[in-house]
Design an enzyme around this catalytic site. Structure first.
Site, mmCIF file in Angstrom:
data_model
loop_
_atom_site.group_PDB
_atom_site.id
_atom_site.type_symbol
_atom_site.label_atom_id
_atom_site.label_comp_id
_atom_site.label_asym_id
_atom_site.label_seq_id
_atom_site.Cartn_x
_atom_site.Cartn_y
_atom_site.Cartn_z
ATOM 1 N N CYS A 384 35.681 47.188 31.164
ATOM 2 C CA CYS A 384 36.557 46.838 30.051
ATOM 3 C C CYS A 384 36.826 48.059 29.167
ATOM 4 O O CYS A 384 37.532 48.957 29.599
ATOM 5 C CB CYS A 384 36.002 45.639 29.285
ATOM 6 N N HIS A 510 35.329 41.745 33.499
ATOM 7 C CA HIS A 510 33.866 41.803 33.352
ATOM 8 C C HIS A 510 33.179 41.251 34.608
ATOM 9 O O HIS A 510 32.911 40.055 34.679
ATOM 10 C CB HIS A 510 33.417 40.959 32.161
ATOM 11 N N GLU A 512 30.176 41.502 35.434
ATOM 12 C CA GLU A 512 28.789 41.106 35.165
ATOM 13 C C GLU A 512 28.610 39.607 34.978
ATOM 14 O O GLU A 512 27.558 39.054 35.275
ATOM 15 C CB GLU A 512 28.231 41.868 33.958
HETATM 16 N N1 GLN Z 1 38.327 46.503 22.779
HETATM 17 C C1 GLN Z 1 38.968 46.455 24.060
HETATM 18 C C2 GLN Z 1 40.083 45.438 24.115
HETATM 19 O O1 GLN Z 1 40.121 44.523 23.321
HETATM 20 C C3 GLN Z 1 37.964 46.216 25.164
HETATM 21 C C4 GLN Z 1 37.278 44.881 25.070
HETATM 22 C C5 GLN Z 1 36.036 44.785 25.903
HETATM 23 O O2 GLN Z 1 35.457 45.793 26.299
HETATM 24 N N2 GLN Z 1 35.580 43.573 26.139
HETATM 25 O O3 GLN Z 1 40.939 45.506 24.946
#
Ligand code: GLN
Length: 539
Positions: A384, A510, A512
Site C-alpha cells: 500500500c 493488502h 497480509e
Molecule cells: N495513505 C495511502 C492512501 O490512502 C496508503 C494507505 C495504506 O497504506 N493503507 O492511499
C-alpha cells in the site's frame, strides 16, 4: 447435525488483554475440526462506528474484510485460525448499535415509544448477534464481548447476554476469561481476582458456565476446586489457560484441557469424531523446528506498537513456516532512517518490507529504505503506502523527477505519480470512505508476482485513497518498472515490480489480510523464498 444454532459468549474479567480473541479462535478451531460450522463475532463497546478512524496506536491494526468492513484486529485471528472469511456482521461496535437505533427512531419505527437502553439497545445487540446466523446458518456462533466485566461501557452487552441466556436456555453458554495471577512474594497463585470478577458477572445476572483462567503456572486440582466452589462452576469447567510460546499453540493447549469436550457436553452436542488437527500440528512442528533463520526489516511508522502490523507479522510467520524458516523481524522506525545511515541499518537484512500507512511522518526514511533495497538488489515487498513510496522512489531516482510525490503529502507536487482518485475527491467524511474490500486484479504472465500466485486472476483487499497515476505509466514502464497487476475494470495499477532486480514487488492492496495458517499467502511465501536465496548468495 443439530438443527438449532448454539450460541457461546466469551466475556473477560480482571483486566483487558487476556486474549479473549485467541481463546475464542482456538475454541472455534477445535469445534470446526470436529466438523461443526462455526463463526466468531466481536462486539466492541466503543462509540466509533468502526475502528477505521482509529489511530493504530489506539487500537492496533484495522483489519479489512472481503466486503470492505474496517474491523477489529481480532477478526484477523478468526480468519487466520478458521480459514474462512468474516464480514461486517462479525464486528459490531456500540457506535453502530446506537446509530441503527437512532436511525430507526428517526424513521418512526418505534411508533412513539420512549427509546431506551433496555429494551431498544439490548434488542439491537441481540438482533446483531442473531443476524450473523441468518445470512448463513452456523452450528455454533461464538460472540466475544470486548472490554472487561464491570466496565460501564459493556453493561448493555452483558444485559443482552443475560436475556439471551434466559431465552435460549440450553442453546447458549457463557465462557468467562479471567486471570489467576502469581504473587512472587507469596509464592502462590491467587484466585481472589477470579472470584471477584465472577461476582461482578453474577451481580449482572449472568452465571458463567466455563472459566478459562489465564495463568503463568499450572492450576492444580486444589486450586480448581477452590475456584469451582466460589463460582458455581463444575470442576471440569475450570480450564487452565497457560501462557503459550506462540498463539498457534493455544488450540492444542485448550484441547489438552478438554475445553471443546466440556463445551459440547454443556451444549448437549455430539462429540462426534476426535478433532483432526494434523495439518495444524504439522505447522506448529515446523514453526518450532525451523531449518533456516532470516532477518527481515519491517519499515514503518507505528513500529513501537507491534499490534499495528499484526496481520503482516502473522503473514510473515505463516510464510516463514512454508519456507522452513524462522524470520526475525527487525522493526525499524522509518523516521530514524536517512541516506547516511540506511546502509548500516539494512545491510544485514535478507529482505525489506515497507509497511502501509497514512500521512507524511517517516516517508523520507521509507523512500531511503526502498532505494537501498532497489540498488543493493535486496528482496523488497512494498504494501500500500510501501508500494506508493516505491513508485515515488523510482520516479525520483531513476526517472529523475526530483519533485515526484504523492498528493497525500505534497498536493502541489509538479509530478504527482501517486494521486487521489476522482471519487475520493468528492468525499467529505473520513469514516468508511476509502477504496475498501476485495477487488479483482489481473496479473501479467511472466512477472514475479504472477509466478508467486500461479494465476493471472486474483482478488485482494484494499484500504486506501490514493492510486498510481496512469499519466506516468509509459515513462515509468520504459524506465524498467513493470505494471504487474491491473484492475481491468478501472485501469488502476495494483502491483508494480522492477524487471532488473531479483525480487522487488509493490502492491497497492493488502495481501497480509488473507494469509492463514493453512493457506500462507503466496506473495509472502515468494518474498521469503527470495530472501532465502539472497541469504544463500550474500550470507
Ligand atoms: N495513505 C495511502 C492512501 O490512502 C496508503 C494507505 C495504506 O497504506 N493503507 O492511499
Amino acid at each position: 447435525m443439530s438443527n438449532t444454532t448454539k450460541f457461546i459468549f466469551v466475556t473477560g474479567g480482571v483486566t483487558s488483554s487476556l486474549g479473549k480473541g485467541i481463546i475464542s479462535a482456538s475454541l472455534a478451531k477445535l469445534l470446526q475440526a470436529r466438523g461443526y460450522s462455526v463463526t466468531i463475532q466481536k462486539l466492541d463497546p466503543y462509540i466509533n462506528i468502526d475502528p477505521g478512524t482509529l489511530n493504530p496506536y489506539e487500537h492496533g491494526e484495522c483489519y479489512v474484510t472481503d466486503d470492505g468492513a474496517e474491523t477489529d484486529l481480532d477478526l484477523g485471528h478468526y480468519e487466520r485460525f478458521l480459514n474462512v472469511p468474516t464480514s461486517q456482521a462479525n464486528n459490531i461496535t456500540t457506535g453502530r448499535i446506537y446509530k441503527n437505533v437512532i436511525e430507526k427512531e428517526r424513521r418512526g419505527d418505534y411508533l412513539g415509544k420512549t427509546v431506551q437502553v433496555i429494551p431498544h439497545i439490548t434488542d439491537e445487540i441481540k438482533e446483531r448477534i442473531q443476524e450473523l446466523n441468518e445470512q448463513h446458518p452456523y452450528d455454533i456462533v461464538i460472540t466475544e464481548i470486548g472490554g472487561t466485566v464491570g466496565d460501564i461501557e459493556s453493561l448493555p452487552y452483558i444485559e443482552a447476554v443475560r436475556q439471551l441466556k434466559w431465552e435460549l436456555d440450553e442453546d447458549c453458554l457463557v465462557i468467562h476469561l479471567t486471570l489467576v495471577p502469581y504473587l512472587a512474594a507469596a509464592g502462590e497463585l491467587k484466585t481472589k481476582p477470579t472470584q471477584h470478577s465472577v461476582k461482578a458477572l453474577l451481580e449482572l445476572g449472568v452465571q458463567p458456565d466455563i472459566l478459562c483462567c489465564r495463568t503463568e503456572h499450572p492450576l492444580d486440582l486444589e486450586l480448581r476446586k477452590k475456584i469451582a466452589r466460589f463460582t458455581n462452576v463444575t470442576i471440569n469447567a475450570v480450564i487452565e489457560a497457560r501462557d503459550a510460546s506462540t498463539i498457534y499453540e493455544v488450540p492444542l493447549l485448550m484441547q489438552a484441557e478438554e475445553l471443546d469436550t466440556v463445551v459440547l457436553e454443556k451444549l448437549d452436542l455430539s462429540k462426534r469424531n476426535i478433532p483432526n488437527l494434523d495439518r495444524w500440528k504439522e505447522f506448529l512442528d515446523k514453526l518450532k523446528n525451523p531449518k533456516y533463520e532470516l532477518n527481515v526489516a519491517l519499515v514503518g511508522k507505528y513500529v513501537e506498537l507491534k499490534d499495528s502490523y499484526k496481520s503482516i507479522s502473522e503473514a510473515i510467520i505463516h510464510a516463514g513456516v512454508a519456507n522452513n524458516a524462522r524470520v526475525k523481524v527487525h522493526w525499524i522506525q522509518s523516521e530514524n532512517i536517512n541516506s547516511r545511515n540506511v546502509k548500516e541499518i539494512l545491510k544485514k537484512m535478507h529482505g525489506v518490507l515497507v509497511a502501509p500507512g497514512f500521512g507524511s511522518r517517516g516517508i523520507a526514511g521509507k523512500i531511503e529504505a526502498i532505494r537501498f533495497a532497489r540498488e543493493s538488489q535486496v528482496p523488497f515487498l512494498g504494501i500500500c503506502l510501501g508500494m506508493q513510496c516505491a513508485v515515488i522512489e523510482f520516479a525520483r531516482n531513476v526517472l529523475g523527477l526530483v519533485d515526484a510525490h504523492t498528493t497525500e503529502i505534497n498536493p502541489d507536487t509538479v509530478h504527482p505519480v501517486i494521486s487521489m482518485m476522482e471519487e475520493q475527491k468528492r468525499q467529505s467524511n473520513f469514516g468508511g470512505t476509502m477504496r475498501l474490500g476485495a477487488y479483482a486484479c489481473q496479473l501479467k504472465p511472466g512477472t514475479k508476482i504472477y509466478q508467486a500466485y500461479e494465476s493471472d486472476q486474483i482478488h485482494e483487499r484494499h484500504r486506501h485513497r490514493y492510486e498510481f497515476n496512469n499519466a506516468y505509466l509509459t515513462q515509468i514502464k520504459e524506465a524498467g518498472m513493470i505494471p504487474a497487476g491491473k484492475n481491468t475494470e478501472s485501469g488502476l495499477i495494483e502491483a508494480v515490480e522492477i524487471a532488473d532486480h531479483p525480487w522487488f514487488v509493490g502492491v497497492q492492496y493488502h495481501p497480509e489480510y488473507k494469509s492463514t495458517v493453512l493457506n500462507p499467502h503466496p506473495l509472502f511465501v515468494a518474498f521469503l523464498e527470495a530472501a532465502l536465496k539472497h541469504q544463500l548468495s550474500h550470507g
